[in-house]
Design a protein around this motif. Structure first.
Motif, PDB file in Angstrom:
ATOM      1  N   UNK A  66       3.003  11.904-101.549  1.00  0.00           N
ATOM      2  CA  UNK A  66       2.261  11.118-100.832  1.00  0.00           C
ATOM      3  C   UNK A  66       1.177  10.315-101.388  1.00  0.00           C
ATOM      4  N   UNK A  67       0.411  10.996-102.434  1.00  0.00           N
ATOM      5  CA  UNK A  67      -0.609  10.492-103.244  1.00  0.00           C
ATOM      6  C   UNK A  67      -0.052   9.352-104.130  1.00  0.00           C
ATOM      7  N   UNK A  68       1.129   9.601-104.772  1.00  0.00           N
ATOM      8  CA  UNK A  68       1.647   8.424-105.636  1.00  0.00           C
ATOM      9  C   UNK A  68       1.760   7.268-104.841  1.00  0.00           C
ATOM     10  N   UNK A  69       2.462   7.450-103.666  1.00  0.00           N
ATOM     11  CA  UNK A  69       2.881   6.170-102.843  1.00  0.00           C
ATOM     12  C   UNK A  69       1.576   5.510-102.210  1.00  0.00           C
ATOM     13  N   UNK A  70       0.524   6.498-101.881  1.00  0.00           N
ATOM     14  CA  UNK A  70      -0.740   5.939-101.285  1.00  0.00           C
ATOM     15  C   UNK A  70      -1.327   4.928-102.283  1.00  0.00           C
ATOM     16  N   UNK A  71      -1.398   5.512-103.592  1.00  0.00           N
ATOM     17  CA  UNK A  71      -2.024   4.637-104.691  1.00  0.00           C
ATOM     18  C   UNK A  71      -1.225   3.352-104.921  1.00  0.00           C
TER      19      UNK A  71
END
Length: 389
Positions: A91-96
């Motif tokens: 989720x963090x990867x996609x959020x960034x």
């Protein structure tokens, strides 16, 4: 899916207002900035940072931009979340990536990377010491940062001076941040940190060691948190916009977002003990550096993928503006396919690093697979030039 309660989280407008509470000493192009929020030269960077706040209030973005912290039970901004699973890392990867599709570089994800890396390190220190001192102090600090929805600048890279010499061997030891004094109330630090992203328009700095220290470098093994306007701090920054572009004029996309990088000079800055997370334990300085680098390389993959998406979109728009259809012309289609291949290729390394994440034995948090993270970083670093070409 995290809860969507965003009460207590700032939006972009509130972020700008919050900066008015701070009075940092900032110079841009040699000029003293009276008000960071009102300075035209810094607006593109503030705009980019504000997006991380506004996206957190978009219901469609909630699964990516918000996370529920297990310890507190509170919903926090993804950029301040401590990863508790491989799913958190995905989720963090996609959020960034999504943030950087809008801004080019969202900047705030550095706080996520540093907070995770420091928590791992202090947990390891306390395990070795049979103590909870650093872990409890850092947990309290983390809770405040999340509750107040702060933005943190990462003051890690030292000026270094003569790179053939270790920190304690420098003729001018202020090229590395180090501890000058310890007393009952806290420590006093002095030195210089370079390449601090977003330095003028953050709330606080996380000061971290930039290398593995030896015993004779113990005073340089320091990690702490200081407000951006703490007495003794001076920030010398480049403008946040594109070099050479005027600050005023038509609202071009290239003028909307940007980032400032600054040199942060610490001149006998006092830091109370409750904000100190490493103070001479030289054996663990490399842990902070390594942990942060692993998290940050994972985040960089998402950031550069978002920027790659911008390049792909710009290429298609240029074709359309010239009345051309990439689907019908191989000489246009093939370069577009190459751009997509490069972007999705290194992004896949980020996905792999998330899926093959490992749980830290001390903090019990999750860290991206270091091999996949480093390969992704190497690919994006070298292939960025191919993308521009």
């Amino acid at each position: 899916m995290p809860a969507t309660d965003t009460s207590g989280l700032m939006d972009g407008k509130e972020f700008r207002e919050s900066l008015k509470k701070y009075k940092p000493t900032v110079y841009v192009d040699g000029q003293l900035i009276e008000s960071v929020v009102d300075a035209p030269s810094l607006q593109p960077g503030i705009n980019a940072m504000a997006v991380t706040y506004d996206f957190a209030h978009d219901p469609a973005m909630a699964p990516l931009m918000l996370a529920k912290q297990t310890v507190s039970g509170k919903t926090v901004n993804r950029m301040l979340h401590i990863d508790e699973s491989a799913g958190d890392l995905l989720n963090k990867l996609e959020a960034v990536r999504v943030l950087c599709q809008e801004t080019g570089c969202a900047q705030r994800y550095l706080a996520h990377d540093a907070l995770g890396g420091i928590l791992q390190a202090v947990s390891k220190i306390d395990d070795a010491k049979g103590s909870t001192e650093y872990t409890s102090k850092f947990a309290a600090y983390l809770q405040r940062v999340q509750d107040e929805d702060l933005t943190l600048g990462i003051a890690m890279t030292d000026a270094k001076g003569d790179r053939s010499k270790r920190p304690n061997q420098q003729l001018n030891q202020d090229v590395y941040v180090h501890i000058l004094e310890r007393n009952a109330k806290g420590i006093v630090i002095t030195g210089t940190k370079a390449i601090v992203t977003g330095a003028p328009y953050v709330h606080e700095f996380l000061v971290m060691p930039s290398r593995n220290m030896r015993e004779d470098d113990a005073d340089f093994a320091v990690c702490c948190a200081v407000p951006v306007d703490a007495p003794g701090i001076t920030i010398v920054s480049r403008p946040a916009g594109r070099p050479g572009e005027p600050e005023h004029g038509a609202p071009l996309f290239s003028r909307k977002y940007g980032q400032a990088t600054g040199v942060v000079i610490f001149d006998k800055v006092f830091v109370p003990w409750d904000r100190v997370f490493l103070s001479g334990e030289w054996e663990f300085s490399g842990d902070i550096t390594y942990n942060y680098a692993t998290h940050h390389r994972h985040s960089c993959i998402g950031a550069r993928a978002g920027f790659g998406d911008l390049l792909i979109g710009a290429g298609i728009l240029m074709c359309e503006a010239n009345g051309l259809d990439p689907n019908k012309k191989a000489n246009l289609r093939d370069p577009m396919v190459e751009l997509i291949k490069i972007t999705e290729g290194f992004y896949a390394c980020g996905v792999a690093a998330s899926v093959y994440a490992v749980q830290d034995p001390y903090s019990k948090t999750f860290i991206p697979d270091p091999v996949s993270s480093n390969i992704g970083k190497l690919l994006l670093s070298t292939q960025s030039y191919d993308m521009h070409r």
